[in-house]
Scaffold this motif. Structure first.
Motif: not given
Ligand code: NAP
Ligand code: GLV
Length: 310
Positions: A87, A142-145, A163-166, A168, A197, A223, A225, A249, A276, A310
């Motif tokens: 990536r 809640l990844g990089n972005l 909210w994320s998969r694992s 945080k 993703p 923002a 997909r 977007d 971005s 992802y």
């Protein structure tokens, strides 16, 4: 040591080729359609390669996605799945996304669409909104972005949930995870930001069930997909008032066709996939550095997990 470049526009491909030649003078760099010896190709720098294109390079060491997402690379049904996908991410991309999210969250928070509509009618209406501290924003992904955007929103003063998969642990942000955490995350959210993703689990996640969980009159910002959104569900939710407004977007077909009804829907703000976009001079430096590092060490930090999507 040959790199091929395959980007949507010919001039963009040429520009990237030249930039990579300057940055990696010992390498041969060609637009994908100018390759004469496919077996010499070891790296492919791509956005959405044509189906089967990657498979034709038998000695490919890595595919470099010019972007944070890899869904466009995985869209190739004949993709050689054993080849790592790198990536292209970094502070530049994160900074831009933070700016976009802050701009549009604040725009919905401060009721700017209504104020702009009032201006068009020369109507003076003083709308009193709650302060950010009383406004709940939910960030999906809640990844990089997503983590960076959530942190900035928290600094502005919003009550931020993520909210994320694992699971945080992010200071000052109420984090929920997995399918079991989705309801708690959505319930009461007033401004929903999607930075997920695109995978089989997240496709269509912005749907009627999701919208109905939000606080009535909520806003939605996508923002991530286009296929995250079920378009007909959004239109219904906008018509009923369950969703007051949306900022989009990204779209399943880009550019968004001129005949698409979203263009003229007063409750939808459209931006042309610019939340971005990594700028080419910065992006090519990251790509060149990743290729160099991968060539020297056999790995880099930003390798995606193709199985996970992802
Ligand atoms: P990332 O670092 O890979 O983070 C993805 C986040 O989504 C992670 O927190 C992940 O959870 C979470 N996630 C994935 N699947 C999930 C699921 N099924 N349920 C709940 N959470 C899930 O990605 P990123 O760099 O932040 O980028 C996110 C996306 O933004 C990209 O894939 C791309 O599509 C989009 N993007 C758009 C633009 C634009 O200009 N519009 C620019 C760049 C990127 P875990 O942490 O638990 O794995
Ligand atoms: C842009 O959409 C990206 O994935 O970086």
């Amino acid at each position: 040591m040959t790199i091929v470049v395959s980007l949507p526009a010919e001039d963009k491909t040429e520009w990237w080729c030249q930039m990579l030649r300057d940055l990696l003078p010992d390498w041969r760099v060609y637009p994908i359609d100018k390759v004469t010896d496919p077996d010499a190709v070891t790296y492919a720098v791509v956005w959405r390669p044509a189906t089967g294109a990657m498979r034709s390079f038998r000695n490919l060491k890595a595919i470099v996605s010019v972007g944070a997402g890899i869904d466009h690379v995985l869209a190739d049904e004949q993709l050689p799945l054993h080849v790592p996908i790198i990536r292209t991410v970094g502070t530049d991309l994160t900074q831009r996304m933070k700016e976009y999210v802050a701009l549009h969250v604040l725009r919905h928070h401060r009721e700017m669409p209504r104020i702009e509509a009032n201006q068009a009618r020369q109507q003076w209406e003083q709308i009193v909104v709650p302060p950010a501290t009383q406004r709940r924003v939910g960030v999906m992904g809640l990844g990089n972005l997503g983590a960076a955007a959530a942190d900035l929103l928290k600094q502005i003063g919003f009550e931020v949930h993520g909210w994320s998969r694992s699971q945080k642990q992010l200071q000052g942000i109420k984090c929920c995870a997995g399918d079991e955490g989705l309801r708690a995350f959505l319930d009461g959210t007033e401004i929903l930001v999607c930075l997920l993703p695109l995978t089989e689990s997240t496709r269509g996640i912005l749907n009627a069930d999701t919208f109905n969980r939000l606080k009535p009159g909520a806003s939605v910002i996508n923002a991530a997909r286009g296929p995250h959104l079920v378009e007909s569900d959004l239109v219904e939710a906008l018509d009923s008032g369950q969703i007051a407004g949306a900022t989009l977007d990204v779209f399943p077909v880009e550019p968004l066709p001129r005949s698409h009804p979203f263009w003229t829907n007063p409750k939808i703000t459209i931006t042309p996939h610019v939340a971005s976009l990594i700028d080419a001079p910065t992006g090519s430096k990251i790509v060149a550095r990743n290729i160099k590092t991968f060539e020297e060490t056999g790995t880099v930090t930003d390798i995606a997990d193709a199985k996970r999507g992802y």
